[in-house]
Design a protein around this motif. Structure first.
Motif, PDB file in Angstrom:
ATOM      1  N   SER A  12       0.819  -1.227   0.000  1.00 30.66           N
ATOM      2  CA  SER A  12       0.000   0.000   0.000  1.00 30.66           C
ATOM      3  C   SER A  12       0.847   1.269   0.000  1.00 30.66           C
ATOM      4  CB  SER A  12      -0.889   0.009   1.246  1.00 30.66           C
ATOM      5  OG  SER A  12      -0.059   0.044   2.413  1.00 30.66           O
ATOM      6  N   GLY A  13       2.150   1.133   0.224  1.00 32.38           N
ATOM      7  CA  GLY A  13       3.027   2.301   0.216  1.00 32.38           C
ATOM      8  C   GLY A  13       2.757   3.274   1.357  1.00 32.38           C
ATOM      9  N   SER A  14       2.372   2.741   2.519  1.00 34.00           N
ATOM     10  CA  SER A  14       1.939   3.614   3.626  1.00 34.00           C
ATOM     11  C   SER A  14       3.041   4.557   4.092  1.00 34.00           C
ATOM     12  CB  SER A  14       1.445   2.759   4.805  1.00 34.00           C
ATOM     13  OG  SER A  14       2.474   1.887   5.239  1.00 34.00           O
ATOM     14  N   ARG A  15       4.282   4.104   4.116  1.00 39.45           N
ATOM     15  CA  ARG A  15       5.362   4.964   4.622  1.00 39.45           C
ATOM     16  C   ARG A  15       5.603   6.173   3.704  1.00 39.45           C
ATOM     17  NH1 ARG A  15       9.821   0.381   5.516  1.00 39.45           N
ATOM     18  NH2 ARG A  15       8.500  -0.583   3.925  1.00 39.45           N
ATOM     19  N   LEU A  16       5.339   6.005   2.427  1.00 39.30           N
ATOM     20  CA  LEU A  16       5.535   7.126   1.500  1.00 39.30           C
ATOM     21  C   LEU A  16       4.380   8.121   1.603  1.00 39.30           C
ATOM     22  CD1 LEU A  16       7.602   8.106  -0.626  1.00 39.30           C
ATOM     23  CD2 LEU A  16       6.098   7.126  -2.382  1.00 39.30           C
ATOM     24  N   PRO A  21      -0.807   3.706  -4.038  1.00 40.34           N
ATOM     25  CA  PRO A  21       0.355   2.857  -3.744  1.00 40.34           C
ATOM     26  C   PRO A  21       1.532   3.231  -4.650  1.00 40.34           C
ATOM     27  CG  PRO A  21      -1.639   1.539  -3.816  1.00 40.34           C
ATOM     28  CD  PRO A  21      -2.031   2.903  -4.306  1.00 40.34           C
ATOM     29  N   LYS A  22       2.710   3.243  -4.078  1.00 40.60           N
ATOM     30  CA  LYS A  22       3.877   3.846  -4.756  1.00 40.60           C
ATOM     31  C   LYS A  22       4.209   3.185  -6.087  1.00 40.60           C
ATOM     32  CE  LYS A  22       6.773   1.065  -1.716  1.00 40.60           C
ATOM     33  NZ  LYS A  22       7.644   1.084  -0.531  1.00 40.60           N
ATOM     34  N   GLN A  23       3.829   1.917  -6.262  1.00 32.10           N
ATOM     35  CA  GLN A  23       4.127   1.240  -7.530  1.00 32.10           C
ATOM     36  C   GLN A  23       3.350   1.859  -8.693  1.00 32.10           C
ATOM     37  OE1 GLN A  23       2.977  -0.129  -4.731  1.00 32.10           O
ATOM     38  NE2 GLN A  23       1.457  -1.727  -5.079  1.00 32.10           N
TER      39      GLN A  23
HETATM   40  N1  LIG Z   1       1.606  -7.259   1.324  1.00 33.75           N
HETATM   41  C1  LIG Z   1       2.619  -6.827   0.541  1.00 33.75           C
HETATM   42  C2  LIG Z   1       3.511  -5.804   0.986  1.00 33.75           C
HETATM   43  C3  LIG Z   1       4.517  -5.379   0.139  1.00 33.75           C
HETATM   44  N2  LIG Z   1       4.608  -5.936  -1.098  1.00 33.75           N
HETATM   45  C4  LIG Z   1       5.601  -5.443  -2.030  1.00 33.75           C
HETATM   46  O1  LIG Z   1       6.897  -5.656  -1.523  1.00 33.75           O
HETATM   47  C5  LIG Z   1       7.781  -4.621  -1.994  1.00 33.75           C
HETATM   48  C6  LIG Z   1       8.581  -4.032  -0.846  1.00 33.75           C
HETATM   49  O2  LIG Z   1       7.685  -3.699   0.176  1.00 33.75           O
HETATM   50  P1  LIG Z   1       7.553  -2.217   0.805  1.00 33.75           P
HETATM   51  O3  LIG Z   1       8.609  -1.317   0.314  1.00 33.75           O
HETATM   52  O4  LIG Z   1       7.368  -2.371   2.272  1.00 33.75           O
HETATM   53  O5  LIG Z   1       6.182  -1.737   0.137  1.00 33.75           O
HETATM   54  P2  LIG Z   1       4.847  -1.371   0.897  1.00 33.75           P
HETATM   55  O6  LIG Z   1       4.432  -2.495   1.767  1.00 33.75           O
HETATM   56  O7  LIG Z   1       3.900  -0.897  -0.158  1.00 33.75           O
HETATM   57  O8  LIG Z   1       5.300  -0.109   1.772  1.00 33.75           O
HETATM   58  P3  LIG Z   1       4.822   0.258   3.253  1.00 33.75           P
HETATM   59  O9  LIG Z   1       5.474  -0.773   4.148  1.00 33.75           O
HETATM   60  O10 LIG Z   1       5.395   1.629   3.438  1.00 33.75           O
HETATM   61  O11 LIG Z   1       3.328   0.203   3.254  1.00 33.75           O
HETATM   62  C7  LIG Z   1       6.909  -3.562  -2.671  1.00 33.75           C
HETATM   63  O12 LIG Z   1       7.097  -3.622  -4.066  1.00 33.75           O
HETATM   64  C8  LIG Z   1       5.498  -3.944  -2.255  1.00 33.75           C
HETATM   65  O13 LIG Z   1       4.533  -3.632  -3.252  1.00 33.75           O
HETATM   66  C9  LIG Z   1       3.743  -6.944  -1.525  1.00 33.75           C
HETATM   67  O14 LIG Z   1       3.852  -7.425  -2.659  1.00 33.75           O
HETATM   68  N3  LIG Z   1       2.774  -7.386  -0.695  1.00 33.75           N
END
Ligand SMILES: Nc1ccn([C@@H]2O[C@H](COP(=O)(O)OP(=O)(O)OP(=O)(O)O)[C@@H](O)[C@H]2O)c(=O)n1
Ligand SMILES: C[C@](O)(CO)[C@H](O)COP(=O)(O)O
Length: 238
Positions: A12-16, A21-23
């Motif tokens: 979900s890209g929560s940290r960004l 979602p950042k992708q």
């Molecule tokens: N349930 C999840 C969590 C992460 N990813 C993927 O794993 C990669 C690295 O994860 P991260 O950088 O943590 O992405 P996010 O989980 O989207 O970020 P955040 O933790 O900030 O929400 C990313 O390409 C993300 O889309 C995934 O496929 N399934």
């Protein structure tokens, strides 16, 4: 022996904290996901590229990535679960000793030179008895463990510490078994190597490029834009 690429893109890209979602954020005119998928599709050594998407993903089918010849699978609540879902989708097609390259969708700046280093390293896997390899870079900063009140609890000795990146590459059956084992033992793994280590395998480190960043937080997208432009200027990407 074949090679497969798994691209976890169900986060979900929560940290960004972007509006999506950042992708699915734009990077030089295409989505981050499009760049990452296109990189692996352009390499004929891969039999197929699989991408794990969130079960409620509403953006993929309207994105530039939807036109790419990839297999989509429904990912899970963790990166670990998403990679496992993609591996399970390969059951019946992948042979036990096929190589599976797992690469974060959020790392669109991977260059062919780094990928080639992994392929070259794998040639020694049998003779040097290691189960696979990952790209990584040595820690260059002083590391602090910080308490909840924002004060420094300790300085962590960085000697021998590396930052793991992706691709991480392992044999299909060994990786599937290790991830299932970690899942069954409720061992939280944030990368494939952790599961392989927990299963007792030896994993080789390959010194990768520092610009293979994971778009995660803060100014990472702006940084990625700059790196992308520089890589293109150097002729290292189209
Ligand atoms: N349930 C999840 C969590 C992460 N990813 C993927 O794993 C990669 C690295 O994860 P991260 O950088 O943590 O992405 P996010 O989980 O989207 O970020 P955040 O933790 O900030 O929400 C990313 O390409 C993300 O889309 C995934 O496929 N399934
Ligand atoms: C796999 C990885 O990119 C290696 O550094 C990292 O563990 C992914 O962690 P995230 O929290 O899922 O971004």
């Amino acid at each position: 022996m074949r090679c497969w690429a798994i691209i976890p893109a169900a986060g979900s890209g929560s940290r960004l904290g972007a509006d999506r979602p950042k992708q699915y954020l734009s990077l030089h005119g295409a989505t981050v996901l499009f760049h990452t998928l296109s990189f692996f599709l352009a390499d004929s050594r891969f039999s197929q590229v699989l991408v794990a998407l969130a079960a409620d993903d509403q953006l993929f089918r309207h994105s530039d990535a939807a036109a790419l010849p990839v297999q989509t699978v429904v990912g899970g609540d963790t990166r670990h679960a998403s990679v496992l879902a993609a591996l399970r989708a390969l059951q019946g097609r992948a042979e036990d000793h096929d190589w599976v390259f797992v690469h974060d969708a959020a790392r669109p700046l991977l260059l062919a030179s780094d990928l080639q280093q992994l392929f070259t390293t794998l040639k020694d896997a049998e003779t040097e008895n290691f189960a696979g390899a990952i790209l990584a870079v040595p820690v260059a900063d002083t590391l602090k463990r910080v308490a909840n009140d924002g004060t420094i609890e300790a300085t962590v000795d960085r000697q021998g510490l590396w930052r793991a990146m992706t691709p991480q590459v392992f044999r299909f059956q060994a990786l599937l078994t290790a991830l299932i084992s970690s899942e069954s033992r409720a061992i939280a793994v944030t990368d494939e190597a952790s599961a392989m280590e927990a299963a007792g395998h030896t994993v080789r480190i390959v010194r990768g490029r520092d610009d293979n960043i994971k778009i995660t937080q803060g100014q990472d997208l702006m940084i990625a834009e700059q790196i992308f432009a520089w890589q293109r200027q150097q002729g290292w990407r189209d």
